[in-house]
Design a protein around this motif. Structure first.
Motif, PDB file in Angstrom:
ATOM      1  N   VAL A  77       0.789  -1.312   0.002  1.00 41.04           N
ATOM      2  CA  VAL A  77      -0.190   0.032  -0.151  1.00 41.04           C
ATOM      3  C   VAL A  77       0.883   1.167   0.003  1.00 41.04           C
ATOM      4  O   VAL A  77       1.734   1.417   1.009  1.00 41.04           O
ATOM      5  N   LEU A  78       0.723   2.161  -0.902  1.00 39.03           N
ATOM      6  CA  LEU A  78       1.457   3.173  -1.056  1.00 39.03           C
ATOM      7  C   LEU A  78       0.722   4.653  -0.537  1.00 39.03           C
ATOM      8  O   LEU A  78      -0.493   4.540  -0.758  1.00 39.03           O
ATOM      9  N   LEU A  79       1.460   5.134   0.362  1.00 46.24           N
ATOM     10  CA  LEU A  79       0.863   6.233   1.177  1.00 46.24           C
ATOM     11  C   LEU A  79       1.295   7.490   0.609  1.00 46.24           C
ATOM     12  O   LEU A  79       2.527   7.858   0.644  1.00 46.24           O
ATOM     13  N   ALA A  80       0.626   8.311  -0.131  1.00 41.91           N
ATOM     14  CA  ALA A  80       1.014   9.295  -0.855  1.00 41.91           C
ATOM     15  C   ALA A  80      -0.022  10.395  -0.875  1.00 41.91           C
ATOM     16  O   ALA A  80      -0.781  10.854  -1.647  1.00 41.91           O
ATOM     17  N   VAL A  81      -0.106  10.996   0.502  1.00 38.02           N
ATOM     18  CA  VAL A  81      -0.830  12.087   0.917  1.00 38.02           C
ATOM     19  C   VAL A  81       0.016  13.240   1.411  1.00 38.02           C
ATOM     20  O   VAL A  81       1.181  12.806   1.856  1.00 38.02           O
ATOM     21  N   PRO A  82      -0.474  14.383   1.609  1.00 26.92           N
ATOM     22  CA  PRO A  82       0.099  15.316   2.391  1.00 26.92           C
ATOM     23  C   PRO A  82       0.516  14.956   3.555  1.00 26.92           C
ATOM     24  O   PRO A  82      -0.208  14.404   4.365  1.00 26.92           O
ATOM     25  N   ALA A  83       1.746  15.290   4.422  1.00 28.26           N
ATOM     26  CA  ALA A  83       2.112  15.065   5.720  1.00 28.26           C
ATOM     27  C   ALA A  83       1.009  15.253   6.531  1.00 28.26           C
ATOM     28  O   ALA A  83       0.924  14.550   7.676  1.00 28.26           O
ATOM     29  N   ALA A  84       0.415  16.437   6.295  1.00 28.36           N
ATOM     30  CA  ALA A  84      -0.498  16.954   7.467  1.00 28.36           C
ATOM     31  C   ALA A  84      -1.748  16.143   7.285  1.00 28.36           C
ATOM     32  O   ALA A  84      -2.696  16.133   8.237  1.00 28.36           O
ATOM     33  N   ALA A  85      -2.009  15.210   6.354  1.00 29.16           N
ATOM     34  CA  ALA A  85      -3.167  14.393   6.143  1.00 29.16           C
ATOM     35  C   ALA A  85      -3.017  12.920   6.549  1.00 29.16           C
ATOM     36  O   ALA A  85      -3.940  12.148   6.747  1.00 29.16           O
ATOM     37  N   VAL A  86      -1.787  12.813   7.006  1.00 28.49           N
ATOM     38  CA  VAL A  86      -1.426  11.279   7.209  1.00 28.49           C
ATOM     39  C   VAL A  86      -2.392  10.647   8.551  1.00 28.49           C
ATOM     40  O   VAL A  86      -2.763   9.631   8.390  1.00 28.49           O
ATOM     41  N   ALA A  87      -2.430  11.236   9.471  1.00 28.29           N
ATOM     42  CA  ALA A  87      -3.057  10.852  10.500  1.00 28.29           C
ATOM     43  C   ALA A  87      -4.861  10.343  10.215  1.00 28.29           C
ATOM     44  O   ALA A  87      -5.177   9.465  10.484  1.00 28.29           O
ATOM     45  N   ALA A 131      -8.870   6.766   8.844  1.00 24.47           N
ATOM     46  CA  ALA A 131      -9.874   5.920   7.902  1.00 24.47           C
ATOM     47  C   ALA A 131      -9.699   4.501   7.448  1.00 24.47           C
ATOM     48  O   ALA A 131     -10.473   4.107   7.148  1.00 24.47           O
ATOM     49  N   CYS A 132      -8.340   3.979   7.538  1.00 31.30           N
ATOM     50  CA  CYS A 132      -8.052   2.952   7.090  1.00 31.30           C
ATOM     51  C   CYS A 132      -8.472   1.923   7.960  1.00 31.30           C
ATOM     52  O   CYS A 132      -8.645   0.704   7.805  1.00 31.30           O
ATOM     53  N   GLY A 133      -8.578   2.316   9.405  1.00 34.62           N
ATOM     54  CA  GLY A 133      -8.716   1.410  10.442  1.00 34.62           C
ATOM     55  C   GLY A 133      -7.812   0.399  10.615  1.00 34.62           C
ATOM     56  O   GLY A 133      -6.521   0.569  10.323  1.00 34.62           O
ATOM     57  N   GLY A 134      -8.153  -0.701  10.777  1.00 32.25           N
ATOM     58  CA  GLY A 134      -7.229  -2.078  10.698  1.00 32.25           C
ATOM     59  C   GLY A 134      -6.835  -2.806   9.622  1.00 32.25           C
ATOM     60  O   GLY A 134      -6.294  -3.746   9.332  1.00 32.25           O
ATOM     61  N   ALA A 135      -7.237  -2.047   8.431  1.00 30.38           N
ATOM     62  CA  ALA A 135      -7.093  -2.905   7.039  1.00 30.38           C
ATOM     63  C   ALA A 135      -5.602  -2.708   6.494  1.00 30.38           C
ATOM     64  O   ALA A 135      -5.336  -3.621   5.692  1.00 30.38           O
ATOM     65  N   LEU A 136      -4.717  -1.928   7.108  1.00 31.40           N
ATOM     66  CA  LEU A 136      -3.265  -2.035   7.056  1.00 31.40           C
ATOM     67  C   LEU A 136      -2.598  -2.921   7.795  1.00 31.40           C
ATOM     68  O   LEU A 136      -1.208  -3.386   7.484  1.00 31.40           O
ATOM     69  N   ASP A 137      -3.283  -3.816   8.709  1.00 33.50           N
ATOM     70  CA  ASP A 137      -2.588  -4.775   9.322  1.00 33.50           C
ATOM     71  C   ASP A 137      -1.923  -5.699   8.797  1.00 33.50           C
ATOM     72  O   ASP A 137      -2.624  -6.471   8.008  1.00 33.50           O
ATOM     73  N   GLY A 138      -0.779  -5.753   9.161  1.00 32.51           N
ATOM     74  CA  GLY A 138       0.173  -7.184   8.352  1.00 32.51           C
ATOM     75  C   GLY A 138       0.443  -6.746   6.975  1.00 32.51           C
ATOM     76  O   GLY A 138       1.182  -7.530   6.510  1.00 32.51           O
ATOM     77  N   VAL A 186       3.820   7.333  10.940  1.00 33.97           N
ATOM     78  CA  VAL A 186       2.976   6.349  10.240  1.00 33.97           C
ATOM     79  C   VAL A 186       3.100   5.136  11.181  1.00 33.97           C
ATOM     80  O   VAL A 186       2.380   4.480  11.153  1.00 33.97           O
ATOM     81  N   ALA A 187       4.467   4.538  11.505  1.00 35.46           N
ATOM     82  CA  ALA A 187       4.519   3.230  12.086  1.00 35.46           C
ATOM     83  C   ALA A 187       3.724   3.430  13.395  1.00 35.46           C
ATOM     84  O   ALA A 187       3.208   2.281  13.697  1.00 35.46           O
ATOM     85  N   ALA A 188       3.856   4.634  14.196  1.00 33.22           N
ATOM     86  CA  ALA A 188       3.063   4.589  15.470  1.00 33.22           C
ATOM     87  C   ALA A 188       1.708   4.684  15.381  1.00 33.22           C
ATOM     88  O   ALA A 188       0.970   4.080  16.067  1.00 33.22           O
ATOM     89  N   LEU A 189       1.192   5.070  14.259  1.00 35.09           N
ATOM     90  CA  LEU A 189      -0.228   5.470  13.978  1.00 35.09           C
ATOM     91  C   LEU A 189      -0.931   4.099  13.373  1.00 35.09           C
ATOM     92  O   LEU A 189      -2.005   3.837  13.481  1.00 35.09           O
ATOM     93  N   ALA A 190      -0.043   2.925  12.639  1.00 40.26           N
ATOM     94  CA  ALA A 190      -0.330   1.899  12.135  1.00 40.26           C
ATOM     95  C   ALA A 190       0.546   0.929  12.562  1.00 40.26           C
ATOM     96  O   ALA A 190       1.339   0.397  11.853  1.00 40.26           O
ATOM     97  N   PRO A 191       0.451   0.481  14.008  1.00 40.42           N
ATOM     98  CA  PRO A 191       1.664  -0.220  14.443  1.00 40.42           C
ATOM     99  C   PRO A 191       1.671  -1.684  13.943  1.00 40.42           C
ATOM    100  O   PRO A 191       2.719  -2.277  14.239  1.00 40.42           O
TER     101      PRO A 191
END
Length: 222
Positions: free
Chosen positions: A62-72, A77-84, A118-123
């Motif tokens: 998954v590519l995270l390509a948004v302004p840094a201010a929008a990261v959180a 919005a992705c919830g747990g969908a990024l897990d693993g 990013v790692a802290a918000l999606a551990p």
């Protein structure tokens, strides 16, 4: 490979377009569904549009390509969908130009370690910092990735070997040379390098000329 893209801007189009042309399945997710649809249409090659959560759940990477201010907001919005999943962070927290009244040589970052954030918000995700050193136009220009007979290199910083392998594969599919540059704790140096080098480019300096090729560095390990 299935690639989810969070964001519908220039980086999403450049990298997503290259991966789609290389035969990967691409799904673009954005906060604005109209923009996601336009981005998918622009990418072509079967790319589809969806929500942020759908894009997160879709991708092997998954590519995270948004302004840094929008990261959180985007990660929430992705919830747990990024897990693993492998999350490739290409963001840079550049301050707006107005924040550098001294000109391009005064460019600074608004925060020093977006990848660690990013790692802290999606551990439960496996974050890799990559593709943040060059503008989208460079990644989109498939005929301009060879310089003096050498492929353009892409430093990768991350802690998970499988995630690094996946990101290296995607870099190779764009005709780039992946370089494993250490753990995620070193990503902050990639981010600092970006603002330093970009300011030199905007000022008209050839940053590449500052670094001799490897065979002329005379560097020896201590």
């Amino acid at each position: 490979m299935r690639v989810g893209i969070l964001g519908a801007g220039a980086m999403a189009l450049a990298l997503g377009g290259g991966w789609a042309k290389a035969g990967h399945e691409v799904l673009v997710g954005a906060r604005d569904q109209d923009q996601a649809g336009k981005a998918a249409e622009s990418i072509g090659a079967g790319a589809r549009a969806g929500t942020l959560r759908e894009a997160a759940a879709f991708g092997d990477a998954v590519l995270l390509a948004v302004p840094a201010a929008a990261v959180a907001e985007v990660l929430e919005a992705c919830g747990g969908a990024l897990d693993g999943r492998t999350v490739i962070d290409c963001t840079n927290a550049f301050q707006p130009d107005a924040a550098a009244p001294g000109g391009v040589m005064a460019f600074v970052l608004s925060e020093e370690a977006v990848a660690e954030k990013v790692a802290a918000l999606a551990p439960a995700a496996h974050v890799v910092k990559a593709f943040n050193l060059c503008a989208a136009e460079v990644w989109a220009a498939s005929d301009a990735r060879l310089f003096e007979g050498r492929r353009l290199a892409v430093p990768l910083c991350g802690d998970d070997p499988a995630a690094l392998d996946l990101t290296a594969e995607l870099a190779g599919d764009l005709g780039l040379h992946p370089v494993r540059a250490g753990g995620l704790n070193r990503a902050r140096y990639l981010e600092a390098t970006s603002v330093f080098v970009v300011s030199l480019w905007f000022a008209g300096h050839d940053a590449r000329a500052m670094f001799p090729p490897l065979e002329n560095t005379f560097a020896e390990a201590d």
